[in-house]
Design an enzyme around this catalytic site. Structure first.
Site, PDB file in Angstrom:
ATOM      1  N   ARG A  53      38.706 -36.107 -18.696  1.00 16.31           N
ATOM      2  CA  ARG A  53      37.591 -35.172 -18.513  1.00 16.31           C
ATOM      3  C   ARG A  53      38.042 -33.716 -18.685  1.00 16.31           C
ATOM      4  O   ARG A  53      37.325 -32.900 -19.251  1.00 16.31           O
ATOM      5  CB  ARG A  53      36.948 -35.383 -17.136  1.00 16.31           C
ATOM      6  CG  ARG A  53      35.646 -34.626 -16.992  1.00 16.31           C
ATOM      7  CD  ARG A  53      34.776 -35.144 -15.847  1.00 16.31           C
ATOM      8  NE  ARG A  53      33.404 -34.700 -16.040  1.00 16.31           N
ATOM      9  CZ  ARG A  53      32.768 -33.852 -15.234  1.00 16.31           C
ATOM     10  NH1 ARG A  53      33.376 -33.378 -14.173  1.00 16.31           N
ATOM     11  NH2 ARG A  53      31.533 -33.497 -15.494  1.00 16.31           N
ATOM     12  N   HIS A  80      36.385 -31.203 -21.343  1.00 12.96           N
ATOM     13  CA  HIS A  80      35.717 -29.956 -20.963  1.00 12.96           C
ATOM     14  C   HIS A  80      36.423 -28.725 -21.520  1.00 12.96           C
ATOM     15  O   HIS A  80      35.806 -27.683 -21.705  1.00 12.96           O
ATOM     16  CB  HIS A  80      35.570 -29.866 -19.438  1.00 12.96           C
ATOM     17  CG  HIS A  80      34.408 -30.648 -18.927  1.00 12.96           C
ATOM     18  ND1 HIS A  80      33.720 -30.342 -17.783  1.00 12.96           N
ATOM     19  CD2 HIS A  80      33.784 -31.737 -19.433  1.00 12.96           C
ATOM     20  CE1 HIS A  80      32.731 -31.215 -17.589  1.00 12.96           C
ATOM     21  NE2 HIS A  80      32.768 -32.077 -18.578  1.00 12.96           N
ATOM     22  N   TRP A  84      30.770 -46.208 -13.737  1.00 16.88           N
ATOM     23  CA  TRP A  84      29.862 -46.804 -14.726  1.00 16.88           C
ATOM     24  C   TRP A  84      30.203 -48.274 -14.981  1.00 16.88           C
ATOM     25  O   TRP A  84      29.358 -49.027 -15.440  1.00 16.88           O
ATOM     26  CB  TRP A  84      29.981 -46.058 -16.049  1.00 16.88           C
ATOM     27  CG  TRP A  84      29.431 -44.672 -16.069  1.00 16.88           C
ATOM     28  CD1 TRP A  84      28.159 -44.318 -16.458  1.00 16.88           C
ATOM     29  CD2 TRP A  84      30.096 -43.444 -15.736  1.00 16.88           C
ATOM     30  NE1 TRP A  84      28.015 -42.947 -16.377  1.00 16.88           N
ATOM     31  CE2 TRP A  84      29.181 -42.386 -15.936  1.00 16.88           C
ATOM     32  CE3 TRP A  84      31.384 -43.127 -15.285  1.00 16.88           C
ATOM     33  CZ2 TRP A  84      29.501 -41.045 -15.714  1.00 16.88           C
ATOM     34  CZ3 TRP A  84      31.697 -41.798 -15.052  1.00 16.88           C
ATOM     35  CH2 TRP A  84      30.781 -40.776 -15.263  1.00 16.88           C
TER      36      TRP A  84
HETATM   37 FE1  CCH Z   1      31.326 -37.271 -18.761  1.00 15.31          FE
HETATM   38  N1  CCH Z   1      30.668 -36.961 -16.856  1.00 15.31           N
HETATM   39  N2  CCH Z   1      29.610 -36.507 -19.504  1.00 15.31           N
HETATM   40  N3  CCH Z   1      32.079 -37.430 -20.641  1.00 15.31           N
HETATM   41  N4  CCH Z   1      33.094 -37.902 -17.996  1.00 15.31           N
HETATM   42  C1  CCH Z   1      31.328 -37.244 -15.703  1.00 15.31           C
HETATM   43  C2  CCH Z   1      32.553 -37.850 -15.592  1.00 15.31           C
HETATM   44  C3  CCH Z   1      33.356 -38.189 -16.677  1.00 15.31           C
HETATM   45  C4  CCH Z   1      28.527 -36.098 -18.783  1.00 15.31           C
HETATM   46  C5  CCH Z   1      28.462 -35.963 -17.408  1.00 15.31           C
HETATM   47  C6  CCH Z   1      29.464 -36.389 -16.540  1.00 15.31           C
HETATM   48  C7  CCH Z   1      31.429 -37.095 -21.797  1.00 15.31           C
HETATM   49  C8  CCH Z   1      30.085 -36.752 -21.908  1.00 15.31           C
HETATM   50  C9  CCH Z   1      29.261 -36.473 -20.825  1.00 15.31           C
HETATM   51  C10 CCH Z   1      34.174 -38.331 -18.732  1.00 15.31           C
HETATM   52  C11 CCH Z   1      34.349 -38.191 -20.092  1.00 15.31           C
HETATM   53  C12 CCH Z   1      33.367 -37.733 -20.966  1.00 15.31           C
HETATM   54  C13 CCH Z   1      30.540 -36.828 -14.584  1.00 15.31           C
HETATM   55  C14 CCH Z   1      30.939 -36.966 -13.137  1.00 15.31           C
HETATM   56  C15 CCH Z   1      29.384 -36.303 -15.093  1.00 15.31           C
HETATM   57  C16 CCH Z   1      28.212 -35.746 -14.305  1.00 15.31           C
HETATM   58  C17 CCH Z   1      31.871 -35.822 -12.692  1.00 15.31           C
HETATM   59  C18 CCH Z   1      32.306 -35.987 -11.264  1.00 15.31           C
HETATM   60  O1  CCH Z   1      31.458 -36.026 -10.374  1.00 15.31           O
HETATM   61  O2  CCH Z   1      33.538 -36.050 -11.024  1.00 15.31           O
HETATM   62  C19 CCH Z   1      27.431 -35.825 -19.668  1.00 15.31           C
HETATM   63  C20 CCH Z   1      26.049 -35.347 -19.256  1.00 15.31           C
HETATM   64  C21 CCH Z   1      27.867 -36.063 -20.934  1.00 15.31           C
HETATM   65  C22 CCH Z   1      27.037 -35.926 -22.140  1.00 15.31           C
HETATM   66  O3  CCH Z   1      27.314 -36.419 -23.198  1.00 15.31           O
HETATM   67  C23 CCH Z   1      32.356 -37.147 -22.889  1.00 15.31           C
HETATM   68  C24 CCH Z   1      32.021 -36.799 -24.342  1.00 15.31           C
HETATM   69  C25 CCH Z   1      33.561 -37.546 -22.376  1.00 15.31           C
HETATM   70  C26 CCH Z   1      34.896 -37.749 -23.058  1.00 15.31           C
HETATM   71  C27 CCH Z   1      35.035 -38.038 -24.340  1.00 15.31           C
HETATM   72  C28 CCH Z   1      35.140 -38.967 -17.851  1.00 15.31           C
HETATM   73  C29 CCH Z   1      36.450 -39.628 -18.263  1.00 15.31           C
HETATM   74  C30 CCH Z   1      34.616 -38.871 -16.557  1.00 15.31           C
HETATM   75  C31 CCH Z   1      35.243 -39.412 -15.274  1.00 15.31           C
HETATM   76  C32 CCH Z   1      36.009 -38.327 -14.563  1.00 15.31           C
HETATM   77  C33 CCH Z   1      36.633 -38.792 -13.262  1.00 15.31           C
HETATM   78  O4  CCH Z   1      37.075 -37.922 -12.520  1.00 15.31           O
HETATM   79  O5  CCH Z   1      36.704 -39.984 -12.999  1.00 15.31           O
END
Ligand code: CCH
Length: 287
Positions: A44, A48, A187
Site C-alpha cells: 500500500r 500511494h 477482503w
Molecule cells: Fe487499496 N485500500 N484501494 N489498493 N489497498 C485499502 C487497503 C489496501 C482503495 C481503498 C483502500 C488499490 C486501490 C484502491 C491495497 C492496495 C491497493 C484500504 C484500507 C482502503 C480504504 C486502508 C486501511 O484501513 O488500512 C481504493 C478506493 C482503491 C481504488 O482503486 C490499489 C491499486 C492497490 C495496489 C496495487 C493494499 C495492499 C491494502 C491493504 C493494506 C493493509 O494495511 O493491509
C-alpha cells in the site's frame, strides 16, 4: 595537486538484491502485526507513493518519496502508512545509499513476490525530493465512491479500464483498519498470499451492507467476516469493469501476467530513468 577524487559507490543488482533479502527476511518478524506480515501495508505504501501521479502535469508519482513530509503524510488516504515507513527505517540505516523513493518501491516489489505473487521487474534511479514537491490532497481514490470516480482518478494517471481492474486485485492482500481508513476487515481468507480470490469472491459471494456505525461497506452474507468497499463493488456494477473481473476470476495466470505489467507501470509513473537503465528481477527468498 589533489588527485583524490572521492569514490562514488555505484550500487549494482547484487546490492539491491541484498536490500530485497533484508526486507523479505523481516516481513514476518512481528506475529502481533495484523495477519503476521508487513507485506500488505508495504504494498500500500508503494501504491500511494506512485498513485499521486498526474500525467497532464507530470507531477507526483514514486520519484520523490514526498510522503515523508507533512502535508502529504497527513492526507487522509495515507493514514496508517507510518507503520510501513517506520518498518523500512532500519533498512535505510543499513543501506544508506538507496533513496527512500527506490526503497519504498523495492519493498512493494519484494512484498508482492514474497506473498507468492508474480515477479515484478524493478528499475532503480528514483531521486528523493523535498517538501515542496508534496502533492495536493485528493489524488488517491475515495473508497466511498464508484466507477465514475475510479475512472477520473486512474485515467488521470494514464490507466485504462482493464488496468484499473487488474490493479484492484491487490485487495486480495491485507485488510482495512477502523483506526486508519474507518473501514474494517479483510477482503479474502488469505490476506498474506496474492491470489485472484478478490475477483472470485466479488462474483461468487452474496454481499450485503454491514450494519454498524462505521462508513458504508459490504460484508459477505455467509460468514460476515469479509468485506468489500463501495469502490470495489463498482467493479461488478459497471459492465466494462465486470467483464475483466470475470476474466481474472477465471484465470489466475492471466491475472498474474496483467497484474505484473500494470504494477510495474504504476511503480514507474513519472520516473525519469536514465537511458539504458536495466530491468532487474529479484530472486525470491520465500520461493
Ligand atoms: Fe487499496 N485500500 N484501494 N489498493 N489497498 C485499502 C487497503 C489496501 C482503495 C481503498 C483502500 C488499490 C486501490 C484502491 C491495497 C492496495 C491497493 C484500504 C484500507 C482502503 C480504504 C486502508 C486501511 O484501513 O488500512 C481504493 C478506493 C482503491 C481504488 O482503486 C490499489 C491499486 C492497490 C495496489 C496495487 C493494499 C495492499 C491494502 C491493504 C493494506 C493493509 O494495511 O493491509
Amino acid at each position: 595537486q589533489g588527485s583524490a577524487t572521492p569514490k562514488v559507490f555505484t550500487p549494482k543488482f547484487e546490492d539491491y538484491q541484498a536490500v530485497y533479502n533484508e526486507i523479505a527476511n523481516r516481513l514476518e518478524e512481528n506475529d502481533e502485526y495484523d495477519d503476521g506480515s508487513y507485506g500488505p501495508v508495504l504494498v500500500r505504501l508503494a501504491w500511494h507513493a506512485s498513485g499521486t501521479y498526474d500525467a497532464a502535469t507530470g507531477t507526483g508519482g514514486s520519484n520523490g518519496a514526498t510522503m515523508r513530509f507533512a502535508p502529504e503524510s497527513d492526507h487522509g488516504a495515507n493514514a496508517g502508512l507510518k507503520a510501513a515507513r517506520d518498518f523500512l527505517e532500519p533498512v535505510k540505516k543499513k543501506f544508506p545509499w538507496i533513496t527512500y523513493s527506490d526503497l519504498w518501491i523495492l519493498a512493494g516489489v519484494c512484498s508482492i513476490q514474497e506473498m507468492l505473487g508474480p515477479k515484478i521487474p524493478f528499475r532503480a534511479g528514483r531521486q528523493d525530493k523535498d517538501v515542496a514537491a508534496c502533492t495536493p490532497d485528493g489524488r488517491l481514490p475515495d473508497a466511498a465512491q464508484a466507477q465514475d470516480h475510479l475512472r477520473n482518478i486512474f485515467y488521470r494517471m494514464g490507466f485504462n479500464d482493464q488496468e484499473i481492474v487488474a490493479l484492484a486485485g491487490a485487495h486480495a492482500l491485507g485488510r482495512c483498519h477502523s483506526n486508519r481508513s474507518g473501514y474494517e476487515g479483510p477482503w479474502t481468507f488469505s490476506p498474506t498470499v496474492l491470489t485472484n480470490d478478490f475477483y472470485k469472491l466479488l462474483l461468487d459471494e452474496k454481499w450485503q451492507w454491514k450494519k454498524w456505525n462505521g462508513p458504508k461497506q459490504y460484508e459477505d452474507k455467509k460468514t460476515k467476516s469479509l468485506m468489500m468497499l463501495p469502490a470495489d463493488m463498482a467493479l461488478v456494477e459497471d459492465k466494462k469493469f465486470k467483464n475483466w473481473v470475470k476474466e481474472y476470476a477465471a484465470d489466475n495466470d492471466l491475472f498474474f501476467k496483467d497484474f505484473s505489467a500494470v504494477v510495474t507501470k504504476l511503480f514507474e509513473l513519472g520516473v525519469p530513468f536514465k537511458e539504458g537503465t536495466e530491468k532487474w528481477v529479484f530472486k525470491p527468498v520465500n520461493a
